[in-house]
Enzyme design. Sequence first.
Site, PDB file in Angstrom:
ATOM      1  N   ASP A 216       0.852  -1.185   0.000  1.00  0.00           N
ATOM      2  CA  ASP A 216       0.000   0.000   0.000  1.00  0.00           C
ATOM      3  C   ASP A 216       0.887   1.233   0.000  1.00  0.00           C
ATOM      4  O   ASP A 216       2.009   1.211   0.525  1.00  0.00           O
ATOM      5  CB  ASP A 216      -0.889   0.014   1.245  1.00  0.00           C
ATOM      6  CG  ASP A 216      -1.741  -1.236   1.352  1.00  0.00           C
ATOM      7  OD1 ASP A 216      -2.432  -1.568   0.375  1.00  0.00           O
ATOM      8  OD2 ASP A 216      -1.695  -1.889   2.412  1.00  0.00           O
ATOM      9  N   ASP A 255      -1.854  -2.436  -4.832  1.00  0.00           N
ATOM     10  CA  ASP A 255      -2.743  -2.776  -3.719  1.00  0.00           C
ATOM     11  C   ASP A 255      -3.475  -1.490  -3.331  1.00  0.00           C
ATOM     12  O   ASP A 255      -3.994  -0.794  -4.186  1.00  0.00           O
ATOM     13  CB  ASP A 255      -1.956  -3.385  -2.565  1.00  0.00           C
ATOM     14  CG  ASP A 255      -2.846  -4.187  -1.615  1.00  0.00           C
ATOM     15  OD1 ASP A 255      -4.068  -4.235  -1.833  1.00  0.00           O
ATOM     16  OD2 ASP A 255      -2.325  -4.765  -0.652  1.00  0.00           O
ATOM     17  N   ASP A 259      -4.352   2.371   3.849  1.00  0.00           N
ATOM     18  CA  ASP A 259      -4.988   1.355   4.689  1.00  0.00           C
ATOM     19  C   ASP A 259      -4.782   1.718   6.149  1.00  0.00           C
ATOM     20  O   ASP A 259      -3.662   2.059   6.568  1.00  0.00           O
ATOM     21  CB  ASP A 259      -4.401  -0.030   4.407  1.00  0.00           C
ATOM     22  CG  ASP A 259      -5.005  -0.674   3.162  1.00  0.00           C
ATOM     23  OD1 ASP A 259      -5.740   0.012   2.426  1.00  0.00           O
ATOM     24  OD2 ASP A 259      -4.726  -1.860   2.924  1.00  0.00           O
ATOM     25  N   ARG A 312     -13.799   0.777  -2.345  1.00  0.00           N
ATOM     26  CA  ARG A 312     -13.151   1.030  -1.047  1.00  0.00           C
ATOM     27  C   ARG A 312     -12.862   2.511  -0.854  1.00  0.00           C
ATOM     28  O   ARG A 312     -11.719   2.925  -0.741  1.00  0.00           O
ATOM     29  CB  ARG A 312     -11.853   0.226  -0.910  1.00  0.00           C
ATOM     30  CG  ARG A 312     -12.048  -1.267  -0.940  1.00  0.00           C
ATOM     31  CD  ARG A 312     -10.736  -1.994  -0.660  1.00  0.00           C
ATOM     32  NE  ARG A 312     -10.900  -3.444  -0.798  1.00  0.00           N
ATOM     33  CZ  ARG A 312      -9.917  -4.329  -0.659  1.00  0.00           C
ATOM     34  NH1 ARG A 312      -8.691  -3.897  -0.381  1.00  0.00           N
ATOM     35  NH2 ARG A 312     -10.136  -5.617  -0.793  1.00  0.00           N
TER      36      ARG A 312
END
Length: 436
Positions: A216, A255, A259, A312
């Site tokens: 990430d 990715d 996060d 997301r």
Amino acid sequence: MSRTARRTARRTALLAAATAVTLGLTGAAPAQAHPKSPDPARATLPAGDGWGSEGAGTTGGSKAAREHVYTVDTWEEFRTALSHEGTAPRIIKVRGTLNATASGCEAFEAEGYDFEKYLADYDPAVWGLDTPVSGPQEELRAASAAAQDKAIKAFVPSNTTIIGVGRDAGIVGASLQIKDVDNVIVRNLTVESPLDCFPQWDPTDGATGAWNSEYDAFVVYNSTHVWVDHNTFTDGRYPDSSLPSYYGQTYQQHDGLLDIVRGANHVTASWNSFEDHDKTLMIGNSDSAAATDAGKLKVTLHHNRFTNVVERAPRVRFGQVDIYNNHFEVKPGQKYGYSFGVGMESRIHAEKNSFSLPAGVGAGLILKKWKEAPLTAEGNYVNGRATDLIAVHNAEIPAEQLQSGAGWTPTLRTKVDDPRSLAGKLAAKAGAGKVC
């Protein structure tokens, strides 16, 4: 006025002027009608500005002594500045673009690794789809991946501010790890999503297998009091559309962009721009993580811009997440899954956001139900019209009924804007290069 009075007035004026000159010579500062703006590198998260302001608030390296202020021009200098021992406040100013993979993917390859042989060995026509890959080429791929992992991750200590200098500061090819620390600020950077040089083929992922990537751009892991502000997150030079396909599946090398996982808590993400990406922002990474995540993952997202992102934005598990005054732009023809993912024991409060959807994309897609969890969605606008997101979702997708009422009301907010003003305001003010 009498002659005596006039003389007294002149003497008083002369004395005042002389005093002002004397003060100037001795260094006393005159009053300024427009004082200079404070150094953005020493800015702190304002009181009441989201979950990141809870308790002691987020001050980062704002109190750093002069010897703990670093200006860096290369990835190596950046990691050196982060690695200095101790938790005394530090400020790291990023100048220009730092490239963690300037030498290319070849620099990380283990001796003997051969991607063409990897493809030949694990071709589903040869290997099948029932067994995870193993053998010499998989071992060499893993060793190559480990070398990249070591080279591109940067670990941020507590009491740190990282800030870009000017309008063109950024980081490419890297993964910033805010892990097991407290009190971190990251601002004013253009961050290109790191490209995984060695994705793993998993033949058991889905009916036809899939390529899985790591890295990430930012990870907030078991850390508290974090402010992520005025950054631009993007796939940049390598959009998913540019990635090749093997075995009939996209060779996925990206990715997430941001996060927030594994017990992270009290985070504010504000005035960022998330652009041209698939799996964008995840809060809570596992349904089985109740032991670390329950009662935590308290995150505020406000005044962020999401454009041409697939899903997301965010997907949430467990957390009490306040999502207000963000703008979401779905472009004609782009792939789009959903914006808000309602996951395990989540408590989303989504209020006064705005959405721009093209023809053919229904407002019911904005919400996605992964697990049974109530949420609050109030005062949101879709294409300029007030829209009850839960009611529209339940009408358009009756198999995934959502329940209203997150059970809490956010209090840590500063100014709340009319959602109808957000598209223009965030296009002008969100993202890197726009810190006041």
